[in-house]
Design a protein around this motif. Sequence first.
Motif, short mmCIF file in Angstrom:
data_model
loop_
_atom_site.label_atom_id
_atom_site.label_comp_id
_atom_site.label_asym_id
_atom_site.label_seq_id
_atom_site.Cartn_x
_atom_site.Cartn_y
_atom_site.Cartn_z
N TRP A 168 0.83 -1.21 0.00
CA TRP A 168 0.00 0.00 0.00
C TRP A 168 0.86 1.26 0.00
O TRP A 168 0.59 2.21 -0.71
CB TRP A 168 -0.91 -0.01 1.23
CG TRP A 168 -1.67 1.27 1.41
CD1 TRP A 168 -2.79 1.65 0.75
CD2 TRP A 168 -1.34 2.34 2.31
NE1 TRP A 168 -3.19 2.89 1.19
CE2 TRP A 168 -2.32 3.34 2.14
CE3 TRP A 168 -0.33 2.53 3.23
CZ2 TRP A 168 -2.30 4.52 2.88
CZ3 TRP A 168 -0.31 3.70 3.96
CH2 TRP A 168 -1.29 4.68 3.77
N ALA A 169 1.92 1.26 0.81
CA ALA A 169 2.76 2.45 0.92
C ALA A 169 3.53 2.73 -0.37
O ALA A 169 3.77 3.88 -0.71
CB ALA A 169 3.74 2.28 2.08
N TYR A 170 3.93 1.70 -1.08
CA TYR A 170 4.71 1.89 -2.29
C TYR A 170 3.87 1.82 -3.57
O TYR A 170 4.44 1.80 -4.65
CB TYR A 170 5.85 0.86 -2.36
CG TYR A 170 6.95 1.20 -1.39
CD1 TYR A 170 7.84 2.21 -1.66
CD2 TYR A 170 7.09 0.50 -0.20
CE1 TYR A 170 8.85 2.54 -0.78
CE2 TYR A 170 8.09 0.81 0.70
CZ TYR A 170 8.97 1.83 0.39
OH TYR A 170 9.96 2.14 1.28
N SER A 171 2.57 1.81 -3.45
CA SER A 171 1.74 1.79 -4.64
C SER A 171 1.85 3.13 -5.37
O SER A 171 2.08 4.18 -4.77
CB SER A 171 0.28 1.49 -4.30
OG SER A 171 -0.27 2.54 -3.56
N SER A 172 1.70 3.12 -6.65
CA SER A 172 1.92 4.33 -7.46
C SER A 172 0.85 5.40 -7.20
O SER A 172 1.10 6.58 -7.39
CB SER A 172 1.96 3.97 -8.93
OG SER A 172 0.72 3.39 -9.32
N LYS A 173 -0.33 5.00 -6.77
CA LYS A 173 -1.38 5.97 -6.48
C LYS A 173 -1.00 6.86 -5.31
O LYS A 173 -1.30 8.04 -5.28
CB LYS A 173 -2.70 5.27 -6.16
CG LYS A 173 -3.38 4.65 -7.36
CD LYS A 173 -4.75 4.18 -6.98
CE LYS A 173 -4.69 2.76 -6.48
NZ LYS A 173 -5.99 2.20 -6.17
N ARG A 174 -0.35 6.31 -4.32
CA ARG A 174 -0.02 7.04 -3.10
C ARG A 174 1.31 7.78 -3.21
O ARG A 174 1.57 8.68 -2.44
CB ARG A 174 0.07 6.07 -1.92
CG ARG A 174 -1.18 5.24 -1.75
CD ARG A 174 -1.99 5.74 -0.62
NE ARG A 174 -3.11 4.86 -0.41
CZ ARG A 174 -4.36 5.26 -0.50
NH1 ARG A 174 -4.63 6.49 -0.81
NH2 ARG A 174 -5.33 4.43 -0.30
N LYS A 175 2.16 7.41 -4.12
CA LYS A 175 3.50 7.96 -4.20
C LYS A 175 3.49 9.48 -4.36
O LYS A 175 4.26 10.18 -3.70
CB LYS A 175 4.29 7.33 -5.33
CG LYS A 175 5.73 7.81 -5.40
CD LYS A 175 6.57 6.85 -6.17
CE LYS A 175 7.99 7.31 -6.34
NZ LYS A 175 8.64 7.84 -5.21
N LYS A 176 2.61 10.00 -5.18
CA LYS A 176 2.55 11.45 -5.40
C LYS A 176 2.19 12.19 -4.11
O LYS A 176 2.82 13.18 -3.76
CB LYS A 176 1.57 11.78 -6.50
CG LYS A 176 1.54 13.24 -6.85
CD LYS A 176 0.57 13.53 -7.97
CE LYS A 176 0.52 15.02 -8.25
NZ LYS A 176 -0.45 15.38 -9.26
N SER A 177 1.19 11.71 -3.40
CA SER A 177 0.79 12.39 -2.17
C SER A 177 1.87 12.27 -1.09
O SER A 177 2.09 13.21 -0.31
CB SER A 177 -0.54 11.86 -1.66
OG SER A 177 -0.43 10.52 -1.27
N PHE A 178 2.57 11.14 -1.03
CA PHE A 178 3.65 10.98 -0.06
C PHE A 178 4.83 11.89 -0.41
O PHE A 178 5.46 12.46 0.47
CB PHE A 178 4.12 9.54 0.01
CG PHE A 178 3.17 8.61 0.72
CD1 PHE A 178 2.23 9.08 1.63
CD2 PHE A 178 3.20 7.25 0.50
CE1 PHE A 178 1.36 8.24 2.29
CE2 PHE A 178 2.35 6.40 1.15
CZ PHE A 178 1.42 6.89 2.05
#
Length: 63
Positions: free
Chosen positions: A24-34
């Motif tokens: 979940w943490a390394y999914s591409s959907k979340r990468k931008k917000s992180f």
Amino acid sequence: MDIGTIRGIGTAMILIAFVCLVFWAYSSKRKKSFDEAAMLPFGEESLPTDTRNDQNSSRSTHQ
């Protein structure tokens, strides 16, 4: 079921939860917000003044 089997099942469940969390943490959907959140400390807002210098100068005048 003995205690060893129960501990083994618990360990397997924790391992599965950890793998899911990493995915979940390394999914591409979340990468931008992180990435945006990681840059927040370097924003253009002014930094608060350092109050420790004021306290040290007032202590030195009282001595």
